[in-house]
Write a protein that holds these residues in place. Structure first.
Motif, PDB file in Angstrom:
ATOM      1  N   PRO A 118       9.087   8.835  -7.090  1.00 46.50           N
ATOM      2  CA  PRO A 118       7.994   8.678  -8.058  1.00 46.50           C
ATOM      3  C   PRO A 118       7.243   7.353  -7.925  1.00 46.50           C
ATOM      4  O   PRO A 118       6.132   7.226  -8.429  1.00 46.50           O
ATOM      5  CB  PRO A 118       8.695   8.765  -9.420  1.00 46.50           C
ATOM      6  CG  PRO A 118       9.970   9.488  -9.148  1.00 46.50           C
ATOM      7  CD  PRO A 118      10.369   9.098  -7.753  1.00 46.50           C
ATOM      8  N   GLN A 119       7.825   6.380  -7.223  1.00 47.11           N
ATOM      9  CA  GLN A 119       7.178   5.077  -7.072  1.00 47.11           C
ATOM     10  C   GLN A 119       6.244   4.999  -5.861  1.00 47.11           C
ATOM     11  O   GLN A 119       5.522   4.018  -5.698  1.00 47.11           O
ATOM     12  CB  GLN A 119       8.239   3.976  -6.966  1.00 47.11           C
ATOM     13  CG  GLN A 119       9.078   3.834  -8.224  1.00 47.11           C
ATOM     14  CD  GLN A 119      10.024   2.662  -8.120  1.00 47.11           C
ATOM     15  OE1 GLN A 119       9.597   1.529  -7.942  1.00 47.11           O
ATOM     16  NE2 GLN A 119      11.317   2.938  -8.219  1.00 47.11           N
ATOM     17  N   LEU A 120       6.253   6.031  -5.002  1.00 48.64           N
ATOM     18  CA  LEU A 120       5.398   6.013  -3.819  1.00 48.64           C
ATOM     19  C   LEU A 120       3.928   6.149  -4.201  1.00 48.64           C
ATOM     20  O   LEU A 120       3.573   6.914  -5.090  1.00 48.64           O
ATOM     21  CB  LEU A 120       5.759   7.157  -2.867  1.00 48.64           C
ATOM     22  CG  LEU A 120       7.026   7.013  -2.051  1.00 48.64           C
ATOM     23  CD1 LEU A 120       7.272   8.271  -1.233  1.00 48.64           C
ATOM     24  CD2 LEU A 120       6.961   5.790  -1.140  1.00 48.64           C
ATOM     25  N   ALA A 121       3.080   5.428  -3.472  1.00 51.18           N
ATOM     26  CA  ALA A 121       1.636   5.531  -3.669  1.00 51.18           C
ATOM     27  C   ALA A 121       1.002   6.472  -2.652  1.00 51.18           C
ATOM     28  O   ALA A 121      -0.135   6.899  -2.833  1.00 51.18           O
ATOM     29  CB  ALA A 121       0.989   4.149  -3.546  1.00 51.18           C
ATOM     30  N   THR A 122       1.750   6.808  -1.602  1.00 51.70           N
ATOM     31  CA  THR A 122       1.243   7.672  -0.537  1.00 51.70           C
ATOM     32  C   THR A 122       2.422   8.442   0.049  1.00 51.70           C
ATOM     33  O   THR A 122       3.553   7.951  -0.003  1.00 51.70           O
ATOM     34  CB  THR A 122       0.529   6.822   0.546  1.00 51.70           C
ATOM     35  OG1 THR A 122      -0.130   7.681   1.463  1.00 51.70           O
ATOM     36  CG2 THR A 122       1.489   5.923   1.281  1.00 51.70           C
ATOM     37  N   PRO A 123       2.200   9.635   0.584  1.00 57.08           N
ATOM     38  CA  PRO A 123       3.321  10.374   1.178  1.00 57.08           C
ATOM     39  C   PRO A 123       3.952   9.587   2.330  1.00 57.08           C
ATOM     40  O   PRO A 123       3.249   9.026   3.173  1.00 57.08           O
ATOM     41  CB  PRO A 123       2.673  11.663   1.684  1.00 57.08           C
ATOM     42  CG  PRO A 123       1.407  11.792   0.910  1.00 57.08           C
ATOM     43  CD  PRO A 123       0.942  10.395   0.628  1.00 57.08           C
ATOM     44  N   CYS A 124       5.282   9.569   2.345  1.00 59.30           N
ATOM     45  CA  CYS A 124       6.022   8.824   3.369  1.00 59.30           C
ATOM     46  C   CYS A 124       7.203   9.632   3.876  1.00 59.30           C
ATOM     47  O   CYS A 124       7.638  10.593   3.241  1.00 59.30           O
ATOM     48  CB  CYS A 124       6.544   7.504   2.793  1.00 59.30           C
ATOM     49  SG  CYS A 124       5.262   6.292   2.423  1.00 59.30           S
ATOM     50  N   GLN A 125       7.702   9.217   5.006  1.00 59.93           N
ATOM     51  CA  GLN A 125       8.930   9.756   5.576  1.00 59.93           C
ATOM     52  C   GLN A 125       9.705   8.592   6.188  1.00 59.93           C
ATOM     53  O   GLN A 125       9.200   7.469   6.251  1.00 59.93           O
ATOM     54  CB  GLN A 125       8.618  10.800   6.646  1.00 59.93           C
ATOM     55  CG  GLN A 125       7.898  10.239   7.854  1.00 59.93           C
ATOM     56  CD  GLN A 125       7.506  11.307   8.851  1.00 59.93           C
ATOM     57  OE1 GLN A 125       7.817  12.473   8.696  1.00 59.93           O
ATOM     58  NE2 GLN A 125       6.802  10.907   9.902  1.00 59.93           N
ATOM     59  N   PHE A 132      11.193  11.839   2.906  1.00 57.91           N
ATOM     60  CA  PHE A 132      11.533  10.748   1.991  1.00 57.91           C
ATOM     61  C   PHE A 132      12.620  11.157   1.009  1.00 57.91           C
ATOM     62  O   PHE A 132      13.582  10.433   0.791  1.00 57.91           O
ATOM     63  CB  PHE A 132      10.279  10.278   1.238  1.00 57.91           C
ATOM     64  CG  PHE A 132      10.523   9.078   0.389  1.00 57.91           C
ATOM     65  CD1 PHE A 132      10.375   7.805   0.912  1.00 57.91           C
ATOM     66  CD2 PHE A 132      10.938   9.204  -0.934  1.00 57.91           C
ATOM     67  CE1 PHE A 132      10.616   6.683   0.138  1.00 57.91           C
ATOM     68  CE2 PHE A 132      11.183   8.092  -1.713  1.00 57.91           C
ATOM     69  CZ  PHE A 132      11.020   6.829  -1.171  1.00 57.91           C
ATOM     70  N   GLU A 133      12.471  12.353   0.450  1.00 56.95           N
ATOM     71  CA  GLU A 133      13.406  12.791  -0.598  1.00 56.95           C
ATOM     72  C   GLU A 133      14.828  12.996  -0.085  1.00 56.95           C
ATOM     73  O   GLU A 133      15.772  13.008  -0.873  1.00 56.95           O
ATOM     74  CB  GLU A 133      12.890  14.049  -1.306  1.00 56.95           C
ATOM     75  CG  GLU A 133      12.732  15.258  -0.417  1.00 56.95           C
ATOM     76  CD  GLU A 133      11.380  15.333   0.296  1.00 56.95           C
ATOM     77  OE1 GLU A 133      11.111  16.408   0.875  1.00 56.95           O
ATOM     78  OE2 GLU A 133      10.615  14.350   0.300  1.00 56.95           O
ATOM     79  N   ALA A 185       6.296  -1.340  -8.301  1.00 56.12           N
ATOM     80  CA  ALA A 185       7.489  -0.714  -7.714  1.00 56.12           C
ATOM     81  C   ALA A 185       8.350  -1.781  -7.038  1.00 56.12           C
ATOM     82  O   ALA A 185       7.842  -2.767  -6.514  1.00 56.12           O
ATOM     83  CB  ALA A 185       7.089   0.344  -6.699  1.00 56.12           C
ATOM     84  N   THR A 186       9.651  -1.562  -7.064  1.00 55.90           N
ATOM     85  CA  THR A 186      10.578  -2.476  -6.403  1.00 55.90           C
ATOM     86  C   THR A 186      11.503  -1.682  -5.498  1.00 55.90           C
ATOM     87  O   THR A 186      11.798  -0.521  -5.761  1.00 55.90           O
ATOM     88  CB  THR A 186      11.428  -3.258  -7.420  1.00 55.90           C
ATOM     89  OG1 THR A 186      12.131  -2.339  -8.243  1.00 55.90           O
ATOM     90  CG2 THR A 186      10.566  -4.164  -8.277  1.00 55.90           C
ATOM     91  N   ARG A 187      11.972  -2.322  -4.422  1.00 56.48           N
ATOM     92  CA  ARG A 187      12.867  -1.654  -3.479  1.00 56.48           C
ATOM     93  C   ARG A 187      14.319  -1.701  -3.937  1.00 56.48           C
ATOM     94  O   ARG A 187      15.113  -0.865  -3.551  1.00 56.48           O
ATOM     95  CB  ARG A 187      12.750  -2.281  -2.096  1.00 56.48           C
ATOM     96  CG  ARG A 187      11.555  -1.824  -1.307  1.00 56.48           C
ATOM     97  CD  ARG A 187      11.504  -0.309  -1.130  1.00 56.48           C
ATOM     98  NE  ARG A 187      12.534   0.211  -0.262  1.00 56.48           N
ATOM     99  CZ  ARG A 187      12.375   0.616   0.963  1.00 56.48           C
ATOM    100  NH1 ARG A 187      11.184   0.596   1.498  1.00 56.48           N
ATOM    101  NH2 ARG A 187      13.382   1.060   1.655  1.00 56.48           N
ATOM    102  N   GLY A 244       0.783  -1.227   0.000  1.00 57.48           N
ATOM    103  CA  GLY A 244       0.000   0.000   0.000  1.00 57.48           C
ATOM    104  C   GLY A 244       0.815   1.278   0.000  1.00 57.48           C
ATOM    105  O   GLY A 244       0.275   2.350  -0.233  1.00 57.48           O
ATOM    106  N   LEU A 245       2.120   1.177   0.264  1.00 57.67           N
ATOM    107  CA  LEU A 245       2.960   2.379   0.286  1.00 57.67           C
ATOM    108  C   LEU A 245       3.541   2.699  -1.089  1.00 57.67           C
ATOM    109  O   LEU A 245       3.963   3.826  -1.333  1.00 57.67           O
ATOM    110  CB  LEU A 245       4.100   2.221   1.295  1.00 57.67           C
ATOM    111  CG  LEU A 245       3.691   1.956   2.743  1.00 57.67           C
ATOM    112  CD1 LEU A 245       4.925   1.893   3.630  1.00 57.67           C
ATOM    113  CD2 LEU A 245       2.711   3.009   3.231  1.00 57.67           C
TER     114      LEU A 245
END
Length: 191
Positions: free
Chosen positions: A169-176, A160-161, A49-51, A43-44
């Motif tokens: 660009p691969q994130l589906a939701t804002p993250c930190q 995150f940045e 997307a791959t890590r 969901g993130l």
């Protein structure tokens, strides 16, 4: 070959840097990491997307910093550890095959990384945990509790940045990222 569910303690060791040229090893590690993160970070990320990718994994192996965990001769987990400065090492990509979660593989990877880095004089182990900024994620809540149980404490958050801008660009939701530290007792080998 031993049954993976009956062997209790994984063998954990650094991969030889030369194994960065072994495409089978690289691909197996990429598959393991991406599989574990697909479940743990569901969901993130956007679909597909791959890590990590083979070139990144080969670089990590080539640096001599990839720990591999095996049970019964089969790869079941890995982690990447690297010095950040004279006192601090970073622990990342801690991954175990999802069907073996709860079997102690992640704990053994972390314990081994701490021991090996402590032997090299490291006094602080750092790790980063990706979390969404707008909602709670059950898997990340459990992971945070697990690392806290192992003695890690959140020392700060990072946008995150600042940590992984190339993946934004691969994130589906804002993250930190939550940045964790754990003090280690240096145990340098003396000659």
């Amino acid at each position: 070959m031993a049954d993976l569910y009956t062997v209790t303690t994984p063998e954990v060791r650094f991969l030889d840097a030369q194994q960065a040229r072994d495409q089978t090893v690289v691909d197996e590690l990429v598959h393991l990491v991406n599989g574990a993160y697909a479940v743990g970070e569901a969901g993130l990320w956007r679909d597909g997307a791959t890590r990590t990718v083979p070139a990144e994994m080969a670089d990590a192996i080539g640096s001599g910093g990839v720990l591999a965990a095996t049970l019964g001769g089969r790869l079941v987990g890995c982690a990447y550890v690297r010095p950040l400065d004279a006192d601090t090492a970073d622990l990342g990509l801690v991954s175990a095959a999802p069907q073996l979660w709860g079997k102690g593989i992640g704990g053994e990877l972390v314990r081994t990384a701490e021991q090996l880095m402590g032997e090299r004089g490291t006094t602080i182990m750092q790790l980063e945990v990706l979390v969404p900024t707008t909602r709670e994620h059950e898997g990340k809540r459990r992971l945070r509790a697990w690392y806290t149980h192992l003695g890690y404490q959140v020392v700060r958050t990072e946008p995150f940045e600042h940590v992984a801008a190339h993946l934004q660009p691969q994130l589906a939701t804002p993250c930190q990222f939550l940045i964790f530290h754990k003090p280690l007792t240096p145990n340098r080998h003396r000659n």
